[in-house]
Design a protein around this motif. Structure first.
Motif, short mmCIF file in Angstrom:
data_model
loop_
_atom_site.label_atom_id
_atom_site.label_comp_id
_atom_site.label_asym_id
_atom_site.label_seq_id
_atom_site.Cartn_x
_atom_site.Cartn_y
_atom_site.Cartn_z
N ARG A 105 0.82 -1.22 0.00
CA ARG A 105 0.00 0.00 0.00
C ARG A 105 0.85 1.27 0.00
O ARG A 105 0.39 2.33 -0.40
CB ARG A 105 -0.94 0.00 1.21
CG ARG A 105 -2.11 -0.99 1.07
CD ARG A 105 -3.17 -0.75 2.13
NE ARG A 105 -2.68 -1.08 3.46
CZ ARG A 105 -2.79 -2.29 4.03
NH1 ARG A 105 -3.35 -3.29 3.36
NH2 ARG A 105 -2.35 -2.49 5.26
N GLN A 106 2.10 1.12 0.40
CA GLN A 106 3.02 2.25 0.37
C GLN A 106 3.89 2.24 -0.89
O GLN A 106 4.85 2.98 -1.00
CB GLN A 106 3.90 2.25 1.62
CG GLN A 106 3.13 2.53 2.90
CD GLN A 106 4.05 2.95 4.04
OE1 GLN A 106 5.25 3.14 3.86
NE2 GLN A 106 3.47 3.13 5.21
N GLY A 107 3.54 1.37 -1.82
CA GLY A 107 4.25 1.32 -3.09
C GLY A 107 5.53 0.52 -3.07
O GLY A 107 6.33 0.60 -4.01
N HIS A 108 5.75 -0.28 -2.01
CA HIS A 108 6.97 -1.09 -1.92
C HIS A 108 6.61 -2.56 -2.01
O HIS A 108 5.83 -3.07 -1.22
CB HIS A 108 7.71 -0.80 -0.60
CG HIS A 108 8.95 -1.62 -0.43
ND1 HIS A 108 10.04 -1.50 -1.27
CD2 HIS A 108 9.27 -2.58 0.48
CE1 HIS A 108 10.98 -2.34 -0.87
NE2 HIS A 108 10.54 -3.01 0.18
N GLU A 109 7.18 -3.23 -3.00
CA GLU A 109 6.88 -4.65 -3.20
C GLU A 109 7.79 -5.53 -2.35
O GLU A 109 9.01 -5.49 -2.47
CB GLU A 109 7.04 -5.03 -4.68
CG GLU A 109 6.67 -6.48 -4.96
CD GLU A 109 6.82 -6.86 -6.43
OE1 GLU A 109 6.71 -8.06 -6.73
OE2 GLU A 109 7.03 -5.94 -7.24
N VAL A 110 7.17 -6.31 -1.47
CA VAL A 110 7.88 -7.30 -0.65
C VAL A 110 7.19 -8.63 -0.88
O VAL A 110 5.95 -8.70 -0.96
CB VAL A 110 7.82 -6.94 0.85
CG1 VAL A 110 8.60 -7.96 1.67
CG2 VAL A 110 8.35 -5.54 1.08
N ARG A 111 7.94 -9.68 -0.99
CA ARG A 111 7.33 -10.99 -1.18
C ARG A 111 7.69 -11.91 -0.02
O ARG A 111 8.63 -11.65 0.73
CB ARG A 111 7.80 -11.61 -2.50
CG ARG A 111 9.29 -11.93 -2.55
CD ARG A 111 9.70 -12.40 -3.95
NE ARG A 111 11.13 -12.69 -4.03
CZ ARG A 111 11.65 -13.88 -3.77
NH1 ARG A 111 10.88 -14.88 -3.40
NH2 ARG A 111 12.96 -14.07 -3.89
N ILE A 112 6.91 -12.98 0.11
CA ILE A 112 7.25 -14.03 1.07
C ILE A 112 8.36 -14.87 0.45
O ILE A 112 8.16 -15.51 -0.57
CB ILE A 112 6.03 -14.91 1.39
CG1 ILE A 112 4.88 -14.06 1.97
CG2 ILE A 112 6.43 -16.02 2.35
CD1 ILE A 112 5.17 -13.46 3.33
N GLY A 113 9.53 -14.82 1.05
CA GLY A 113 10.69 -15.51 0.48
C GLY A 113 10.68 -17.01 0.67
O GLY A 113 11.48 -17.71 0.05
#
Length: 316
Positions: free
Chosen positions: A274-282
């Motif tokens: 939602r803050q424009g930062h893509e994080v994935r479950i590694g």
């Protein structure tokens, strides 16, 4: 790093202990008190899978090992049943983690030590190598994530088995030496895998702060949503703090744990998005429990290799 609040104590926290004491009193004096199976094997009970695996490797054909906590079980929150107490009562040797890993159950184990061999595998570990907690009188119990430090536990277990069953000392020594050599190879493997990750990217973000020894041993910065014990609570502020940390550090992957629900880390991933930062479950890591029996992750060595490979592939 973590921002959890500890739950309050009181009579509610003592009830499991009182129940266990009553169960223990009811099981005392059972016919299995000698601690030897019908086929002559030394009966060993271990609290966690990591400890049980080491006992089985060192004991080999001369021991019969029973585990209290199976795959996916959180030792911080574990409550022993009457059946678990019977498993402890019939054993000649009981191994547990210590350092408050097993919570209130530790008091029962200490009382049981008055009448049989009950050993905390962390007893002989150099205190200067242990990680302190917010409570200066306690240490982080997740010592198995430093493989070199885990060899100290293995050697302590070997010596305990020899003392309990001196007739098979030669076998315990030989099997113990072989296991320690395998641990040394594992330690080198984990170091090599972590070096594949660029130094600035060696940041391990997990659901709870279980990987401090891993970070200390292998040069990885470790961040957990919850504290060292999963009995600590976390709230919206903790989630937002960790979310902001991921954005500021431009961290691309976080990890879930096999013994904890994934929803907390999924909420952080969604918040970062939602803050424009893509994080994935590694990927999923094994923290307080190993994988299913019969799988590579169902052994201590396989579990650690899986974790190292999962972290390296996600962060490098």
């Amino acid at each position: 790093m973590h921002a959890g609040k500890k739950r309050t104590g009181g009579w509610a926290s003592l009830m499991p202990l009182l129940l266990l004491a009553a169960l223990l009193a009811g099981c005392s004096g059972s016919g299995s008190a000698q601690g030897v199976s019908e086929d002559g094997k030394l009966l060993v009970t271990a609290t966690t899978g990591m400890i049980a695996d080491a006992a089985a490797e060192i004991g080999g054909e001369f021991v019969e090992v029973t585990t209290l906590m199976g795959p996916g079980v959180d030792p911080h929150l574990f409550k022993a049943s009457q059946g678990d107490i019977r498993k402890l009562d019939r054993a000649k040797v009981v191994f547990y983690g210590g350092l408050h890993l097993e919570g209130n159950m530790e008091r029962i184990l200490e009382k049981m030590a008055l009448r049989k061999t009950v050993v905390a595998v962390t007893d002989h570990m150099p205190r200067e190598r242990l990680i302190g907690t917010e409570n200066s009188e306690e240490f982080d119990p997740h010592v198995w994530f430093d493989v070199d430090l885990w060899t100290v536990a293995a050697e302590h277990m070997r010596d305990t088995l020899i003392a309990a069953d001196p007739a098979n000392e030669a076998a315990y020594r030989e099997q113990g030496e072989r296991y320690v050599r395998e641990l040394e190879q594992l330690d080198a493997y984990v170091k090599q895998r972590m070096l594949e990750i660029p130094e600035e990217g060696r940041v391990l973000v997990t659901a709870h702060d279980a990987f401090g020894y891993f970070g200390q041993a292998y040069g990885v910065e470790v961040v957990g949503l919850q504290g060292i014990s999963t009995a600590a609570e976390f709230g919206a502020r903790d989630v937002s703090t960790l979310r902001d940390y991921l954005v500021e550090r431009n961290i691309k992957a976080v990890f879930v744990e096999s013994s904890l629900p994934a929803r907390s880390m999924e909420a952080i991933v969604a918040g970062a998005a939602r803050q424009g930062h893509e994080v994935r479950i590694g990927g999923e890591l094994f923290s307080d429990a190993m994988g299913e029996p019969g799988t590579p992750e169902g052994t201590y060595i396989g579990m650690i290799r899986h974790n190292a490979d999962t972290i390296a592939e996600a962060l490098k």
